[in-house]
Design an enzyme around this catalytic site. Structure first.
Site, PDB file in Angstrom:
ATOM      1  N   ASN A  82       0.823  -1.207   0.000  1.00 25.84           N
ATOM      2  CA  ASN A  82       0.000   0.000   0.000  1.00 25.84           C
ATOM      3  C   ASN A  82       0.860   1.262   0.000  1.00 25.84           C
ATOM      4  OD1 ASN A  82      -2.605  -1.047  -0.043  1.00 25.84           O
ATOM      5  ND2 ASN A  82      -2.674  -1.316   2.181  1.00 25.84           N
ATOM      6  N   HIS A  83       0.379   2.308  -0.641  1.00 23.89           N
ATOM      7  CA  HIS A  83       0.999   3.633  -0.571  1.00 23.89           C
ATOM      8  C   HIS A  83      -0.028   4.595   0.034  1.00 23.89           C
ATOM      9  CE1 HIS A  83       4.285   3.014  -3.849  1.00 23.89           C
ATOM     10  NE2 HIS A  83       3.998   1.863  -3.245  1.00 23.89           N
ATOM     11  N   ALA A  84       0.456   5.699   0.566  1.00 24.65           N
ATOM     12  CA  ALA A  84      -0.440   6.708   1.140  1.00 24.65           C
ATOM     13  C   ALA A  84      -1.320   7.298   0.041  1.00 24.65           C
ATOM     14  CB  ALA A  84       0.363   7.798   1.814  1.00 24.65           C
ATOM     15  N   LEU A  85      -2.626   7.172   0.204  1.00 23.21           N
ATOM     16  CA  LEU A  85      -3.557   7.617  -0.839  1.00 23.21           C
ATOM     17  C   LEU A  85      -3.966   9.070  -0.688  1.00 23.21           C
ATOM     18  CD1 LEU A  85      -5.960   4.529  -1.034  1.00 23.21           C
ATOM     19  CD2 LEU A  85      -3.883   4.972  -2.347  1.00 23.21           C
ATOM     20  N   THR A  90       1.634   9.742  -4.082  1.00 21.88           N
ATOM     21  CA  THR A  90       1.692   8.375  -3.557  1.00 21.88           C
ATOM     22  C   THR A  90       3.109   7.820  -3.591  1.00 21.88           C
ATOM     23  OG1 THR A  90       1.246   7.428  -5.753  1.00 21.88           O
ATOM     24  CG2 THR A  90      -0.665   7.910  -4.334  1.00 21.88           C
TER      25      THR A  90
END
Length: 209
Positions: A82-85, A90
């Protein structure tokens, strides 16, 4: 006879592609129940190659219940993917260092970290993908090549990309009774003695044991 021993790596004589995968597991953040098997002609150890972006520093767990049937090329994408949305970018600047250390997203902007939980007696079809933090209820069926992006309740039949609920396997009252019985928690001897009732859908017998 009380069935195969759960510590047997290859329980089917002459058919080594089927293995009880807990016996290959060395990662404390991967928890696999007794009798859950993986079917891969290239060897059961390849199951763990399909658990992607699973980094110790994140601490998320992959939890798989008992009596699960997992087909070849099933992939689990963990929270490390996951990446920061909610940040303006991102891109994970901070992992590269060299002056980019300050690019760590604020905790409020970071993706939520949740364990991925597969219930007991779940059948996952060929080439399915399970996304981070998903929960799949006991007794569910995941269709081949499905991409599971959200939680599903027990005894769901799910398929598609993204996977959707096709139907529930049984009526709600039957599902409630099966969850109460929880035969997968029985000792192996009791399961062996009552296999006809389990596979024959004899709810009355199971409920009165």
């Amino acid at each position: 006879m009380n069935g195969p021993h759960p510590d047997t790596k290859h329980p089917v004589e002459g058919f080594p592609q089927v293995s009880f995968i807990k016996n290959y597991c060395t990662d404390p953040n991967v928890i696999i129940g007794d009798y859950s098997y993986y079917d891969d002609p290239d060897g059961a150890e390849h199951f763990f190659e399909s658990i992607l972006y699973h980094f110790d520093f994140i601490g998320d767990k992959l939890i798989i219940g008992r009596y699960c049937a997992i087909a070849r090329r099933t992939t689990f994408i963990m929270n490390g993917g996951n990446h920061a949305l909610d940040s303006f970018s991102t891109y994970p600047f901070f992992i590269f260092g060299s002056g980019w250390e300050s690019g760590v997203p604020a905790e409020s902007l970071s993706a939520e970290v949740k364990d991925t939980c597969i219930g007991n007696d779940v059948w996952i079809g060929y080439d399915a993908t399970i996304m981070p933090g998903v929960s799949i209820g006991h007794g569910s069926i995941v269709g081949a090549k499905s991409v599971v992006t959200k939680d599903f309740p027990p005894y769901s039949v799910i398929a598609g990309n993204p996977a959707r609920l096709i139907r529930r396997r049984f009526d709600e009252d039957v599902i409630a009774e099966l969850l109460k019985i929880a035969w997968w928690d029985w000792e192996p001897e009791k399961v062996t003695c009552n296999l006809k009732a389990i596979v024959g859908c004899d709810l009355e017998v199971l409920a009165n044991l």
